[in-house]
Design a protein around this motif. Structure first.
Motif, PDB file in Angstrom:
ATOM      1  N   PHE B   7       0.858  -1.174   0.000  1.00 45.04           N
ATOM      2  CA  PHE B   7       0.000   0.000   0.000  1.00 45.04           C
ATOM      3  C   PHE B   7       0.898   1.229   0.000  1.00 45.04           C
ATOM      4  CE2 PHE B   7      -2.686   3.225   2.050  1.00 45.04           C
ATOM      5  CZ  PHE B   7      -3.899   3.027   1.396  1.00 45.04           C
ATOM      6  N   LEU B   8       0.565   2.166  -0.893  1.00 46.66           N
ATOM      7  CA  LEU B   8       1.334   3.408  -0.946  1.00 46.66           C
ATOM      8  C   LEU B   8       0.395   4.595  -0.862  1.00 46.66           C
ATOM      9  CD1 LEU B   8       3.961   5.090  -1.611  1.00 46.66           C
ATOM     10  CD2 LEU B   8       3.249   4.930  -3.997  1.00 46.66           C
ATOM     11  N   PHE B   9       0.678   5.486   0.075  1.00 45.88           N
ATOM     12  CA  PHE B   9      -0.031   6.750   0.144  1.00 45.88           C
ATOM     13  C   PHE B   9       1.002   7.852  -0.082  1.00 45.88           C
ATOM     14  CE2 PHE B   9      -1.581  10.506   2.420  1.00 45.88           C
ATOM     15  CZ  PHE B   9      -2.803  10.659   1.791  1.00 45.88           C
ATOM     16  N   ASP B  10       0.891   8.517  -1.218  1.00 45.91           N
ATOM     17  CA  ASP B  10       1.902   9.498  -1.619  1.00 45.91           C
ATOM     18  C   ASP B  10       1.246  10.877  -1.694  1.00 45.91           C
ATOM     19  OD1 ASP B  10       3.631  11.187  -2.933  1.00 45.91           O
ATOM     20  OD2 ASP B  10       4.251   9.705  -4.430  1.00 45.91           O
ATOM     21  N   PHE B  11       1.650  11.743  -0.776  1.00 47.81           N
ATOM     22  CA  PHE B  11       1.051  13.083  -0.771  1.00 47.81           C
ATOM     23  C   PHE B  11       2.068  14.161  -1.130  1.00 47.81           C
ATOM     24  CE2 PHE B  11       2.339  14.229   3.706  1.00 47.81           C
ATOM     25  CZ  PHE B  11       2.747  12.971   4.121  1.00 47.81           C
ATOM     26  N   LEU B  34      -2.298  17.193  11.124  1.00 47.10           N
ATOM     27  CA  LEU B  34      -2.065  15.883  11.745  1.00 47.10           C
ATOM     28  C   LEU B  34      -2.548  15.878  13.194  1.00 47.10           C
ATOM     29  CD1 LEU B  34       1.453  15.014  10.291  1.00 47.10           C
ATOM     30  CD2 LEU B  34      -0.647  13.681   9.966  1.00 47.10           C
ATOM     31  N   ARG B  35      -2.276  16.979  13.891  1.00 44.67           N
ATOM     32  CA  ARG B  35      -2.735  17.032  15.288  1.00 44.67           C
ATOM     33  C   ARG B  35      -4.262  17.044  15.351  1.00 44.67           C
ATOM     34  NH1 ARG B  35       1.834  20.328  15.891  1.00 44.67           N
ATOM     35  NH2 ARG B  35       0.588  22.232  15.750  1.00 44.67           N
ATOM     36  N   GLY B 243       2.685  11.648  10.931  1.00 43.69           N
ATOM     37  CA  GLY B 243       2.959  11.618   9.507  1.00 43.69           C
ATOM     38  C   GLY B 243       3.396  10.266   8.966  1.00 43.69           C
ATOM     39  N   GLU B 244       3.549   9.275   9.836  1.00 40.52           N
ATOM     40  CA  GLU B 244       3.874   7.928   9.372  1.00 40.52           C
ATOM     41  C   GLU B 244       2.627   7.062   9.279  1.00 40.52           C
ATOM     42  OE1 GLU B 244       7.039   6.241  11.646  1.00 40.52           O
ATOM     43  OE2 GLU B 244       8.470   7.742  10.939  1.00 40.52           O
ATOM     44  N   ASN B 245       1.517   7.658   9.692  1.00 41.39           N
ATOM     45  CA  ASN B 245       0.261   6.935   9.710  1.00 41.39           C
ATOM     46  C   ASN B 245      -0.555   7.319   8.476  1.00 41.39           C
ATOM     47  OD1 ASN B 245      -2.504   6.291  10.238  1.00 41.39           O
ATOM     48  ND2 ASN B 245      -1.994   6.126  12.425  1.00 41.39           N
ATOM     49  N   PRO B 246      -0.793   6.367   7.561  1.00 40.39           N
ATOM     50  CA  PRO B 246      -1.450   6.748   6.302  1.00 40.39           C
ATOM     51  C   PRO B 246      -2.854   7.313   6.513  1.00 40.39           C
ATOM     52  CG  PRO B 246      -1.361   4.347   6.520  1.00 40.39           C
ATOM     53  CD  PRO B 246      -0.518   4.920   7.627  1.00 40.39           C
ATOM     54  N   VAL B 247      -3.562   6.797   7.501  1.00 35.68           N
ATOM     55  CA  VAL B 247      -4.916   7.288   7.754  1.00 35.68           C
ATOM     56  C   VAL B 247      -4.871   8.733   8.244  1.00 35.68           C
ATOM     57  CG1 VAL B 247      -6.937   7.047   9.239  1.00 35.68           C
ATOM     58  CG2 VAL B 247      -5.888   5.005   8.205  1.00 35.68           C
ATOM     59  N   LEU B 248      -3.998   8.999   9.207  1.00 35.26           N
ATOM     60  CA  LEU B 248      -3.927  10.359   9.756  1.00 35.26           C
ATOM     61  C   LEU B 248      -3.389  11.336   8.715  1.00 35.26           C
ATOM     62  CD1 LEU B 248      -2.591   9.595  13.357  1.00 35.26           C
ATOM     63  CD2 LEU B 248      -4.938  10.191  12.684  1.00 35.26           C
ATOM     64  N   ALA B 249      -2.390  10.907   7.953  1.00 34.31           N
ATOM     65  CA  ALA B 249      -1.851  11.799   6.919  1.00 34.31           C
ATOM     66  C   ALA B 249      -2.932  12.120   5.889  1.00 34.31           C
ATOM     67  CB  ALA B 249      -0.645  11.146   6.249  1.00 34.31           C
ATOM     68  N   ALA B 250      -3.693  11.099   5.485  1.00 31.21           N
ATOM     69  CA  ALA B 250      -4.751  11.332   4.500  1.00 31.21           C
ATOM     70  C   ALA B 250      -5.828  12.236   5.075  1.00 31.21           C
ATOM     71  CB  ALA B 250      -5.353   9.991   4.063  1.00 31.21           C
ATOM     72  N   ALA B 251      -6.221  11.984   6.319  1.00 40.54           N
ATOM     73  CA  ALA B 251      -7.253  12.824   6.936  1.00 40.54           C
ATOM     74  C   ALA B 251      -6.773  14.266   7.047  1.00 40.54           C
ATOM     75  CB  ALA B 251      -7.626  12.270   8.311  1.00 40.54           C
ATOM     76  N   ALA B 252      -5.487  14.450   7.355  1.00 40.52           N
ATOM     77  CA  ALA B 252      -4.942  15.810   7.450  1.00 40.52           C
ATOM     78  C   ALA B 252      -4.982  16.502   6.094  1.00 40.52           C
ATOM     79  CB  ALA B 252      -3.511  15.764   7.990  1.00 40.52           C
ATOM     80  N   VAL B 253      -4.563  15.794   5.062  1.00 38.62           N
ATOM     81  CA  VAL B 253      -4.533  16.373   3.712  1.00 38.62           C
ATOM     82  C   VAL B 253      -5.951  16.703   3.230  1.00 38.62           C
ATOM     83  CG1 VAL B 253      -4.098  15.831   1.280  1.00 38.62           C
ATOM     84  CG2 VAL B 253      -2.345  15.325   3.004  1.00 38.62           C
ATOM     85  N   HIS B 400     -11.275  -0.189   4.369  1.00 38.46           N
ATOM     86  CA  HIS B 400     -11.186   0.193   5.782  1.00 38.46           C
ATOM     87  C   HIS B 400     -10.412   1.508   5.944  1.00 38.46           C
ATOM     88  CE1 HIS B 400     -12.032  -0.881   9.903  1.00 38.46           C
ATOM     89  NE2 HIS B 400     -10.771  -0.645  10.250  1.00 38.46           N
ATOM     90  N   PHE B 401      -9.378   1.652   5.147  1.00 39.47           N
ATOM     91  CA  PHE B 401      -8.624   2.912   5.116  1.00 39.47           C
ATOM     92  C   PHE B 401      -9.570   4.087   4.866  1.00 39.47           C
ATOM     93  CE2 PHE B 401      -6.566   6.043   2.258  1.00 39.47           C
ATOM     94  CZ  PHE B 401      -5.517   6.483   3.044  1.00 39.47           C
ATOM     95  N   TRP B 402     -10.400   3.986   3.840  1.00 38.32           N
ATOM     96  CA  TRP B 402     -11.276   5.105   3.484  1.00 38.32           C
ATOM     97  C   TRP B 402     -12.365   5.339   4.507  1.00 38.32           C
ATOM     98  CZ3 TRP B 402     -10.428   9.140   0.716  1.00 38.32           C
ATOM     99  CH2 TRP B 402      -9.409   9.080  -0.237  1.00 38.32           C
ATOM    100  N   GLU B 403     -12.825   4.282   5.172  1.00 37.56           N
ATOM    101  CA  GLU B 403     -13.825   4.494   6.225  1.00 37.56           C
ATOM    102  C   GLU B 403     -13.237   5.357   7.332  1.00 37.56           C
ATOM    103  OE1 GLU B 403     -16.649   0.559   5.625  1.00 37.56           O
ATOM    104  OE2 GLU B 403     -15.051   0.466   7.117  1.00 37.56           O
ATOM    105  N   TRP B 404     -12.008   5.043   7.715  1.00 37.33           N
ATOM    106  CA  TRP B 404     -11.365   5.832   8.762  1.00 37.33           C
ATOM    107  C   TRP B 404     -11.077   7.264   8.285  1.00 37.33           C
ATOM    108  CZ3 TRP B 404     -11.681   5.900  13.577  1.00 37.33           C
ATOM    109  CH2 TRP B 404     -11.671   4.734  14.365  1.00 37.33           C
ATOM    110  N   VAL B 405     -10.522   7.403   7.112  1.00 37.85           N
ATOM    111  CA  VAL B 405     -10.171   8.734   6.607  1.00 37.85           C
ATOM    112  C   VAL B 405     -11.420   9.615   6.549  1.00 37.85           C
ATOM    113  CG1 VAL B 405      -9.349  10.013   4.582  1.00 37.85           C
ATOM    114  CG2 VAL B 405      -8.168   7.916   5.306  1.00 37.85           C
ATOM    115  N   THR B 406     -12.519   9.041   6.070  1.00 39.85           N
ATOM    116  CA  THR B 406     -13.759   9.803   5.946  1.00 39.85           C
ATOM    117  C   THR B 406     -14.300  10.197   7.319  1.00 39.85           C
ATOM    118  OG1 THR B 406     -14.245   8.516   3.962  1.00 39.85           O
ATOM    119  CG2 THR B 406     -16.050   9.786   4.902  1.00 39.85           C
ATOM    120  N   ALA B 407     -14.314   9.235   8.223  1.00 42.49           N
ATOM    121  CA  ALA B 407     -14.844   9.518   9.556  1.00 42.49           C
ATOM    122  C   ALA B 407     -14.017  10.611  10.235  1.00 42.49           C
ATOM    123  CB  ALA B 407     -14.842   8.243  10.393  1.00 42.49           C
ATOM    124  N   ILE B 408     -12.707  10.517  10.124  1.00 44.35           N
ATOM    125  CA  ILE B 408     -11.846  11.508  10.780  1.00 44.35           C
ATOM    126  C   ILE B 408     -11.982  12.871  10.101  1.00 44.35           C
ATOM    127  CG2 ILE B 408      -9.444  12.111  11.306  1.00 44.35           C
ATOM    128  CD1 ILE B 408      -8.907   9.095  11.629  1.00 44.35           C
TER     129      ILE B 408
END
Lengths: 482, 482
Positions: B7-11, B34-35, B243-253, B400-408
């Motif tokens: 899995f790659l998340f590249d921002f 991220l915070r 920033g090492e967590n793909p879910v948190l990084a995606a939610a931040a972006v 599951h990744f997207w469920e978390w990103v969306t919820a956050i």
């Protein structure tokens, strides 16, 4: 036309009198918009007279259509299947009309497959499924230079050679520029049958040219009735003034939400089988014609979004109802459906009895009205279009209507609705990455820029079944190389 | 997991250092984001601990999944076809995973049809095509009150009764609330098999509950591996910081482009068979979770737009490239495709020779990079996600990744990502139009409002074959009744 044509353009729910939240169009603004649309139509008419714009004349090429029909009838005798190779405007019109009239089984003709991608995981299985011995291949590229269609053609010819030996050329038809380009040279030098794309007709306006007409005729669609419907719309457009002209009224309404009360998103909600494909055709027309820069550099454009009723009421309506007021809505339905079946009268749970013992269509229609009603109550601008039924004449009229509306809206917005300058950059980089000769410098430039970019990626790779994720190469948020 | 997960998340291409036009995210803003995402995740964790949110726990229900698998194995012995009745969250997850792993033929199991509309022109032909004697029907409605699914169920039961007589109940499974609602009462009173939808799991977050698992298992998909992939993502999410967590990084972006540098449109460009259906699932998740009003009344939300690469490069990229800077882009692809075939080496027209003698995938991949490169050059914010390959484990992880990103992201935006208050109004009006008892007043109110609205419609009806359009009832632009 057998059965006649019915068409309704209802713009009640964009009027200020019905939308009292500032989203509506006042009589004054509407009249201004109509005059702007009329001026734009006149500008386009002079471009048409100068030979720059060809699409309005296509419905009148009846002789050419009859010749295409005869050719297609010959194809139907020799083959069972038809593979169309093309992308964008070379594919979407054919798909829209074919699915619009009912898709496979609705007409007697060749079984149609339109290949509009070069995804190997889609294209190779597709090629393997087709009985190439009885398959005709129609490859469409106006310029002849479309990379995707060239790659597809290489593979299709390989398949035809395997299946038909030296007679492979008899399976192939090219649709391309009448005078120039790689496809034209290929057709002429190899003696392969071909049909022209009029030079003054761009891809997304080409469904009523041989681009759409040949595949459709071969698939059993009546292209004569398709053109007759478009002619009817053309004469409606030419014969009516201002607010009584559906094209001008639509152009006035939509250009208002494109350039005055700007709505970034234009949503089509389609209610009726086949309309989803018509929406895909419209999506290209709307996006590619209107999404561009004015000569001053200011961007204009609207993201076309498609939703399928009633399905997407359960997916998108929450956003439409409560989300930002950044959308204009077009509801499209057939006036007359085909199936008349009833839902059984008994066996319903409490609260659902109202569904029983009546046509399923009652529910479908009530949901169409209910969704319009709810969005209206939320203050959203809504256009409602009803098209008589799923046949060639109605589709011809409907597609031609949208070609005019889009062209006029673009002219109103001060851009050229017929060009697409923004697609070149991606093609150049793609060719550079493929190692095209002469692209050395551009390729180096792009690769250097890419190498110099600040990386921020989280790469995860887990090889331990069931265990915790192994720590991958994680880089991010630091300037310089990660 | 067999084969592991990649899995790659590249921002990179949302960072200010790579986008120098003001569209990028600075390190400071990213760290703030991220915070914010971490705080939101903690809030959601306490809601989860309080039993309000169920989706994060679904991947761990391995015992229940094994029981479902056994039941599905029994279905595979008794039937040949599976008809799923459901709409929105009851349909989209199943379709996404089924098409994601390869659709019909990719797995040994029942042939799956998902009926997610009540368009009579779609539903009646679909029912006629199915061999009801060997068809299992799974009807899904959490509340049991979904009008569409109730109407479908009435018709499906009628078909089963005709085909199987008194044994119709053995063809039917209901998936619904464990304790209440019309479906639950129907199942319990009639002795029909049923599975529960956890009360704290909403439709669009329910793919890993029996809603998705039972149909998928019956269709031959490994739900155990699907859950294993989701568990892997859950532990990745719980085990990594900032920033090492793909879910948190995606939610931040994404929350940056949702609430700070607001982009009205979020475009997914998917490159790879099966991903288009995953995009439809995501489209509901993103629109319905995030498109709503804050407690203050301010609307928030982003229109999710789907585009298929490379096809829609020839339809939408002109708009993306030159149109308004009102979009954030997510490119999604499989890392590893399946088909490895070459384009033939010879027979290419001048300018297209670079295509020959190499894998078709080279072109597909170059277009992916070329389109990213061009949009980057135009200054667009771009996220790039690569998912290992088309199998259950990867899809479980990705969904599951997207469920978390969306919820956050929803939590960051100050709204509840789990409700959908805006869909009620349309349902109320629909039921009123259907003549529901007790809706008299609301119905009258709506009908009166509709009657009083200022009409503006152009109605055309032509019955004279080939002649000019007859003048229809034209009304417009006048206040009062037309």
């Amino acid at each position: 036309m057998a059965g006649g044509i019915d068409f309704l353009f209802d713009f009640s729910l964009v009027l200020e009198g019905n939308l009292r939240n500032g989203e509506g169009i006042t009589t004054h603004v509407m009249n201004q918009g109509l005059r702007r649309a009329e001026r734009a139509a006149m500008t386009l008419a002079s471009r048409q007279a100068a030979g720059e714009i060809g699409f309005p004349g296509l419905p009148f090429l009846e002789k050419e259509a009859r010749a295409l029909s005869r050719y297609a009838a010959g194809m139907r005798k020799r083959f069972t299947h038809l593979l169309v190779l093309g992308i964008g405007g070379s594919a979407l019109g054919t798909k829209a009309v074919y699915e619009g009239v009912g898709g496979e089984g609705a007409r007697k003709g060749l079984r149609l497959t339109v290949a509009d991608n070069v995804d190997p995981d889609a294209f190779f299985p597709l090629l393997r499924r087709l009985p190439m011995k009885t398959t005709a291949v129609v490859a469409i590229s106006k310029s002849g230079g479309t990379a995707e269609t060239n790659a597809q053609l290489g593979l299709a010819v390989e398949g035809l050679r395997r299946a038909a030996g030296k007679r492979w050329k008899e399976h192939l038809v090219l649709i391309t520029d009448p005078a120039k380009g790689a496809f034209r040279r290929f057709a002429d030098s190899q003696g392969i049958d071909s049909f022209p794309v009029p030079p003054n007709v761009g891809g997304r306006y080409s469904v009523l040219s041989p681009v759409g007409l040949l595949p459709l005729a071969a698939a059993g669609v009546s292209v004569e009735r398709l053109l007759a419907g478009a002619r009817w719309m053309e004469s409606t457009f030419l014969g009516r003034k201002g607010g009584e002209n559906p094209v001008l009224a639509a152009a006035a309404v939509y250009s208002h939400y494109l350039i005055e009360n700007v709505k970034p998103v234009h949503v089509w909600l389609t209610y009726g089988e086949g309309l989803a494909r018509v929406a895909e055709w419209w999506q290209q027309l709307w996006a590619e014609s209107l999404g561009k820069r004015r000569p001053t550099g200011t961007p204009v454009g609207q993201t076309p979004a498609r939703a399928v009723g009633v399905t997407d009421q359960h997916s998108q309506v929450q956003l439409y109802q409560d989300g930002p007021a950044d959308k204009v809505f077009t509801f499209v339905k057939w006036m007359a459906g085909r199936e008349r079946g009833n839902v059984p009268a008994s066996g319903f749970a409490p609260g659902a009895e109202i569904l029983g013992g009546r046509p399923l269509r009652d529910l479908f229609d009530a949901e169409f009205e209910g969704t319009i009603g709810a969005l209206w109550k939320a203050g959203r601008p809504i256009v409602r279009i009803e098209v008589g039924k799923r046949d060639e004449a109605h589709l011809g009229a409907f597609l031609h209507f949208w070609e005019w509306v889009t062209a006029i809206a673009g002219e109103c917005a001060g851009i050229d609705p017929f060009d697409q300058p923004g697609v070149e950059e991606g093609k150049i980089i793609t060719r550079a990455l493929m190692g095209e000769k002469g692209s050395g410098k551009r390729r180096e430039e792009f690769l250097r820029a890419r190498k110099n970019r600040i990386p921020a990626e989280i790469r995860l790779a887990d090889r331990t079944p069931g265990g915790p994720p192994r720590r991958g190469a994680v880089r991010g948020l630091r300037r310089g190389k990660g």
